[in-house]
Design a protein around this motif. Structure first.
Motif, PDB file in Angstrom:
ATOM      1  N   ARG A 250     -10.899  -6.294   0.446  1.00 45.00           N
ATOM      2  CA  ARG A 250     -11.079  -5.193   1.563  1.00 45.00           C
ATOM      3  C   ARG A 250     -12.777  -4.704   1.291  1.00 45.00           C
ATOM      4  O   ARG A 250     -13.400  -4.549   2.298  1.00 45.00           O
ATOM      5  N   LYS A 251     -12.963  -4.330   0.091  1.00 44.35           N
ATOM      6  CA  LYS A 251     -14.267  -3.805  -0.141  1.00 44.35           C
ATOM      7  C   LYS A 251     -15.251  -4.784   0.313  1.00 44.35           C
ATOM      8  O   LYS A 251     -16.344  -4.275   0.738  1.00 44.35           O
ATOM      9  N   VAL A 252     -15.299  -5.830  -0.135  1.00 38.60           N
ATOM     10  CA  VAL A 252     -16.457  -6.821   0.104  1.00 38.60           C
ATOM     11  C   VAL A 252     -16.119  -7.218   1.562  1.00 38.60           C
ATOM     12  O   VAL A 252     -17.532  -7.357   2.325  1.00 38.60           O
ATOM     13  N   ASP A 253     -15.165  -7.158   2.197  1.00 36.85           N
ATOM     14  CA  ASP A 253     -15.055  -7.225   3.527  1.00 36.85           C
ATOM     15  C   ASP A 253     -16.008  -6.197   4.456  1.00 36.85           C
ATOM     16  O   ASP A 253     -16.531  -6.339   5.420  1.00 36.85           O
ATOM     17  N   ASP A 254     -15.712  -4.851   3.974  1.00 42.80           N
ATOM     18  CA  ASP A 254     -16.301  -3.896   4.606  1.00 42.80           C
ATOM     19  C   ASP A 254     -17.662  -3.830   4.512  1.00 42.80           C
ATOM     20  O   ASP A 254     -18.531  -3.548   5.424  1.00 42.80           O
ATOM     21  N   VAL A 255     -18.424  -4.503   3.444  1.00 42.89           N
ATOM     22  CA  VAL A 255     -19.680  -4.614   3.283  1.00 42.89           C
ATOM     23  C   VAL A 255     -20.242  -5.969   4.085  1.00 42.89           C
ATOM     24  O   VAL A 255     -21.248  -5.925   4.737  1.00 42.89           O
TER      25      VAL A 255
ATOM     26  N   GLU B  42      10.708  -4.123  -7.617  1.00 43.05           N
ATOM     27  CA  GLU B  42       9.368  -4.386  -7.897  1.00 43.05           C
ATOM     28  C   GLU B  42       9.027  -5.844  -6.983  1.00 43.05           C
ATOM     29  O   GLU B  42       8.234  -5.934  -6.595  1.00 43.05           O
ATOM     30  N   VAL B  43      10.056  -6.697  -7.249  1.00 43.58           N
ATOM     31  CA  VAL B  43       9.952  -8.150  -6.633  1.00 43.58           C
ATOM     32  C   VAL B  43       9.879  -7.813  -5.150  1.00 43.58           C
ATOM     33  O   VAL B  43       9.079  -8.535  -4.533  1.00 43.58           O
ATOM     34  N   GLN B  44      10.930  -7.122  -4.629  1.00 46.36           N
ATOM     35  CA  GLN B  44      10.877  -6.764  -3.110  1.00 46.36           C
ATOM     36  C   GLN B  44       9.711  -6.009  -2.810  1.00 46.36           C
ATOM     37  O   GLN B  44       9.038  -6.521  -1.456  1.00 46.36           O
ATOM     38  N   ARG B  45       9.179  -5.153  -3.452  1.00 50.24           N
ATOM     39  CA  ARG B  45       7.855  -4.578  -2.899  1.00 50.24           C
ATOM     40  C   ARG B  45       6.825  -5.597  -3.061  1.00 50.24           C
ATOM     41  O   ARG B  45       5.835  -5.546  -2.279  1.00 50.24           O
ATOM     42  N   PHE B  46       6.737  -6.407  -3.960  1.00 53.79           N
ATOM     43  CA  PHE B  46       5.791  -7.465  -3.943  1.00 53.79           C
ATOM     44  C   PHE B  46       5.798  -8.205  -2.790  1.00 53.79           C
ATOM     45  O   PHE B  46       4.918  -8.820  -2.049  1.00 53.79           O
ATOM     46  N   ILE B  47       6.804  -8.488  -2.538  1.00 49.26           N
ATOM     47  CA  ILE B  47       7.182  -9.676  -1.196  1.00 49.26           C
ATOM     48  C   ILE B  47       6.826  -8.971   0.117  1.00 49.26           C
ATOM     49  O   ILE B  47       6.059  -9.441   0.690  1.00 49.26           O
ATOM     50  N   ASP B  48       7.269  -7.574  -0.038  1.00 51.17           N
ATOM     51  CA  ASP B  48       6.865  -6.842   1.257  1.00 51.17           C
ATOM     52  C   ASP B  48       5.046  -6.863   1.583  1.00 51.17           C
ATOM     53  O   ASP B  48       4.629  -6.802   2.687  1.00 51.17           O
ATOM     54  N   GLN B  49       4.509  -6.746   0.206  1.00 54.31           N
ATOM     55  CA  GLN B  49       3.115  -6.457   0.293  1.00 54.31           C
ATOM     56  C   GLN B  49       2.411  -7.641   0.516  1.00 54.31           C
ATOM     57  O   GLN B  49       1.701  -7.782   1.347  1.00 54.31           O
ATOM     58  N   VAL B  50       3.032  -8.775   0.301  1.00 60.41           N
ATOM     59  CA  VAL B  50       2.122 -10.215   0.526  1.00 60.41           C
ATOM     60  C   VAL B  50       2.377 -10.557   1.956  1.00 60.41           C
ATOM     61  O   VAL B  50       1.440 -10.943   2.696  1.00 60.41           O
ATOM     62  N   ASN B  51       3.793 -10.143   2.443  1.00 64.15           N
ATOM     63  CA  ASN B  51       4.046 -10.470   3.889  1.00 64.15           C
ATOM     64  C   ASN B  51       3.534  -9.840   4.957  1.00 64.15           C
ATOM     65  O   ASN B  51       3.051 -10.120   5.849  1.00 64.15           O
ATOM     66  N   GLY B  52       3.455  -8.550   4.756  1.00 64.64           N
ATOM     67  CA  GLY B  52       2.842  -7.561   5.470  1.00 64.64           C
ATOM     68  C   GLY B  52       1.600  -7.168   5.524  1.00 64.64           C
ATOM     69  O   GLY B  52       1.167  -6.334   6.249  1.00 64.64           O
ATOM     70  N   ASP B  53       0.758  -7.423   4.492  1.00 65.39           N
ATOM     71  CA  ASP B  53      -0.716  -7.095   4.276  1.00 65.39           C
ATOM     72  C   ASP B  53      -1.555  -8.433   4.644  1.00 65.39           C
ATOM     73  O   ASP B  53      -1.155  -9.620   4.305  1.00 65.39           O
ATOM     74  N   ASN B  54      -2.594  -8.350   5.548  1.00 62.08           N
ATOM     75  CA  ASN B  54      -3.588  -9.455   6.105  1.00 62.08           C
ATOM     76  C   ASN B  54      -4.722  -9.420   5.222  1.00 62.08           C
ATOM     77  O   ASN B  54      -5.557  -8.422   5.444  1.00 62.08           O
ATOM     78  N   VAL B  55      -4.806 -10.152   4.061  1.00 70.92           N
ATOM     79  CA  VAL B  55      -5.803 -10.172   3.357  1.00 70.92           C
ATOM     80  C   VAL B  55      -6.688 -11.401   3.623  1.00 70.92           C
ATOM     81  O   VAL B  55      -6.375 -12.360   3.571  1.00 70.92           O
TER      82      VAL B  55
END
Length: 472
Positions: free
Chosen positions: A311-316, A413-426
């Motif tokens: 995200r930092k690189v994309d902002d630049v 922690e696994v559930q949080r990881f799954i939610d982060q991967v699927n819910g965040d557009n990187v």
């Protein structure tokens, strides 16, 4: 009780054996790859053409990176930017005086986007030292030993610049062949004819006196030479230079910047993908293993640090990504239109007077240039899209591993990881107007087909502009 205790001990021993994650040890002599190390040679090449005026690129210590508005590198960039603005103004001058067509618009777009590129790279240079410091923090916590990263950047740089030089040479040969065909039977020299063909907006603009700040220019119609009056050591001196030579320099700079922007996006994508692959490699080794919650928490935190860096690189660099994709879309449409409209034939502004056998390709310089330029542009555009989309593809890979976590060790922690991967557009983006994914390539291809059908139906046959802003 004894049986229960024995069963529990046996189960714990079984989990311990399944828990082993064999990670290949990295040799101590291997140096971790950094953002600055990967892009340093490319950025140094860019500085030669007025891009990226950051001080300290040659230093091996990232802490030495600085950007100062008052420095010779920044002054050099501003001078070259002024030259490109001058060329852009002359293109718009011709476009406003004549009818606005594809012929008069493409040079203005070519030099206009060059000015925008230089301004955007100045903005990137202003933010670059801070971005590198943030990357260092991530690299210190999670070192990356991908030794192929630097080699990929070097090889891509060599291939892109070599093909860019070849395309530029073909465009000059095309303009030269037109000059020979149009002016060989007149009293006009071949070089002056070349200038008339390659820079028609300049030729009509230069015969008049042009005040450029403190410099006074007096143009002569006979030899197109310009005198510059300057004061040096208290003495009045008169210098002469050939105006078309200055235009050639500015034109070559614009062509380089046009290619360098794509090269910069490609190599930056290499780095970000390598960072994500570093995380994915550890996860793939742990796939199906019975690992504690602490492992998944550590992996999720490392993944979060890398995505934050993306995200930092994309902002630049998102502005450069946006202009790069828009520019490629326009010029792919332009070259495809030129190729479909004219076909493989010796077309030209002076077809009737063309002298067969007097040029390198016997009158077929135009088709040779248009076909090579079209193939090169499409290849480069596809490469930028696919390589930049790998950032998004690599960010989704952890989901495959997380879905395979055994039920006995499945935790929050696994559930949080799954939610982060699927819910965040990187992904890299173009000023947040679009994200660079694999689906974007199909969208752009559909847009090109649509535009080509409209252009072929509505645009009459006329003189055709080239992809690097020249006219024939």
């Amino acid at each position: 009780m004894a049986k229960a205790s024995g069963a529990k001990k046996s189960y714990s021993s079984w989990i311990s054996n399944k828990n082993k994650v064999h990670v290949a040890k990295t040799p101590v002599t291997t140096k971790a790859v950094t953002l600055q190390d990967s892009l340093r040679p490319i950025l140094i090449i860019g500085q030669a053409f007025g891009l990226f005026p950051v001080i300290g690129l040659y230093s091996k210590h990232e802490a030495n990176l600085r950007f100062y508005w008052i420095s010779w590198k920044c002054l050099y960039s501003i001078i070259l930017l002024s030259g490109q603005i001058w060329m852009c103004i002359m293109c718009f001058n011709k476009m406003f005086r004549l009818e606005t067509t594809l012929q008069t618009t493409s040079p203005a777009i070519f030099y206009g986007t060059t000015c925008i590129y230089i301004a955007l790279f100045l903005q990137v240079s202003l933010k670059w030292p801070k971005l590198v410091k943030h990357a260092i923090q991530t690299e210190d916590l999670d070192p990356n030993f991908d030794t192929s990263l630097t080699l990929k950047c070097y090889m891509t740089c060599a291939v892109v610049l070599l093909l860019a030089i070849l395309e530029h040479i073909l465009s000059l040969l095309y303009a030269l062949s037109e000059a020979i065909a149009c002016y060989s039977h007149t009293h006009t020299s071949t070089y002056e004819g070349f200038v008339r063909v390659n820079y028609p907006w300049v030729y009509k603009f230069m015969p008049y006196s042009i005040p450029l700040g403190m410099i006074t220019q007096v143009s002569y119609q006979n030899d197109r030479r310009t005198q510059i009056i300057s004061i040096f050591n208290g003495k009045l001196q008169i210098h002469e230079f050939n105006v078309p030579d200055l235009f050639q320099l500015l034109h070559f700079q614009a062509t380089f910047i046009w290619n360098f922007s794509d090269l910069f996006v490609i190599c930056t994508s290499y780095y970000l993908t390598s960072r994500l692959d570093n995380v994915n490699g550890k996860l793939l080794i742990a796939q199906g293993k019975y690992l504690p919650a602490s492992f998944w928490r550590s992996a999720r935190e490392e993944y979060s640090r890398v995505t934050q860096l993306v995200r930092k690189v994309d902002d630049v660099i998102s502005g450069i990504v946006f202009i790069s994709f828009a520019n490629n879309l326009f010029f792919v449409c332009l070259q495809l239109f030129n190729t479909l409209e004219n076909g493989i034939k010796d077309t030209g502004a002076c077809h009737a007077s063309r002298l067969k056998g007097t040029t390198l390709f016997a009158g077929y310089e135009g088709p040779a240039y248009f076909i090579f330029s079209l193939v090169y542009l499409i290849s480069r555009s596809v490469a930028v899209s696919l390589i930049a989309s790998q950032v998004n593809s690599a960010s989704l890979l952890p989901a495959r591993v997380l879905y395979d976590v055994p039920s006995p060790v499945y935790c929050i922690e696994v559930q949080r990881f799954i939610d982060q991967v699927n819910g965040d557009n990187v992904a890299l983006s173009g000023l947040q107007f679009f994200t660079v994914t694999r689906e974007l390539l199909l969208t752009v291809a559909g847009t090109i087909v649509t535009y080509e059908l409209v252009m072929l139906q509505l645009t009459p046959s006329a003189q055709v502009p080239t992809a690097n802003g020249t006219m024939t």
